[in-house]
Design a protein around this motif. Structure first.
Motif, PDB file in Angstrom:
ATOM      1  N   VAL A 114      43.298  36.714  38.628  1.00  0.00           N
ATOM      2  CA  VAL A 114      42.328  36.612  39.715  1.00  0.00           C
ATOM      3  C   VAL A 114      40.932  37.039  39.243  1.00  0.00           C
ATOM      4  O   VAL A 114      39.925  36.541  39.745  1.00  0.00           O
ATOM      5  N   ARG A 120      44.754  45.249  44.491  1.00  0.00           N
ATOM      6  CA  ARG A 120      45.869  45.042  45.435  1.00  0.00           C
ATOM      7  C   ARG A 120      47.043  44.342  44.754  1.00  0.00           C
ATOM      8  O   ARG A 120      48.202  44.742  44.922  1.00  0.00           O
ATOM      9  N   GLU A 152      40.782  42.632  45.001  1.00  0.00           N
ATOM     10  CA  GLU A 152      41.995  41.802  45.079  1.00  0.00           C
ATOM     11  C   GLU A 152      42.884  42.059  43.858  1.00  0.00           C
ATOM     12  O   GLU A 152      44.108  42.149  43.979  1.00  0.00           O
ATOM     13  N   ASP A 197      34.820  42.111  45.726  1.00  0.00           N
ATOM     14  CA  ASP A 197      36.001  41.680  46.485  1.00  0.00           C
ATOM     15  C   ASP A 197      37.098  41.156  45.559  1.00  0.00           C
ATOM     16  O   ASP A 197      38.284  41.416  45.776  1.00  0.00           O
ATOM     17  N   ILE A 198      36.716  40.417  44.527  1.00  0.00           N
ATOM     18  CA  ILE A 198      37.696  39.917  43.558  1.00  0.00           C
ATOM     19  C   ILE A 198      38.311  41.082  42.788  1.00  0.00           C
ATOM     20  O   ILE A 198      39.527  41.130  42.569  1.00  0.00           O
TER      21      ILE A 198
END
Length: 118
Positions: free
Chosen positions: A102, A36, A33, A29-30
């Motif tokens: 991130v 994105r 991110e 998920d990171i």
């Protein structure tokens, strides 16, 4: 656009192997991110891979005297092993660095290097 490699040279492979599916998903998920954020800043992930530390891995060393040595395992002469990488394209290095911050939530070290064109 300039191409870069974003590497993860300090991930703990034993911790990853012992992790649960939920732990792995949190990392994925990171990473998503990051993708994105990079896309929103005009960049793109164009490739990449996770690298395993498996028993089936082999290291090929070519020497200047034309000899070749094949050993078992990825035994690079370094204190750290690269656990994975992304190949990215981005016009602005600072935008890439901002987006890559991130990744430090899942990877203790994130190394960014421009790819040399030959």
């Amino acid at each position: 656009m300039t191409d870069y490699v974003v590497m993860f040279p300090a991930d703990n492979e034993a911790q990853w192997e012992a992790g649960t599916e939920a732990d792995h998903q949190a990392t994925f998920d990171i990473d998503a991110e990051f993708s994105r954020l990079l896309t929103s800043r005009g960049g793109a992930i164009t490739g990449g891979a996770g690298l395993t530390h498996s028993r089936e891995a082999r290291t090929l060393t070519a020497r200047g005297d034309s000899s070749v040595m094949v050993t078992q395992g990825p035994f690079a002469e370094s204190a750290e092993q690269i656990s994975g990488f992304f190949i990215v394209s981005c016009d602005e290095y600072d935008a890439l660095v901002d987006a890559a911050q991130v990744l430090t939530r899942a990877h203790p070290v994130v190394e960014i290097r421009p790819i040399a064109e030959f």
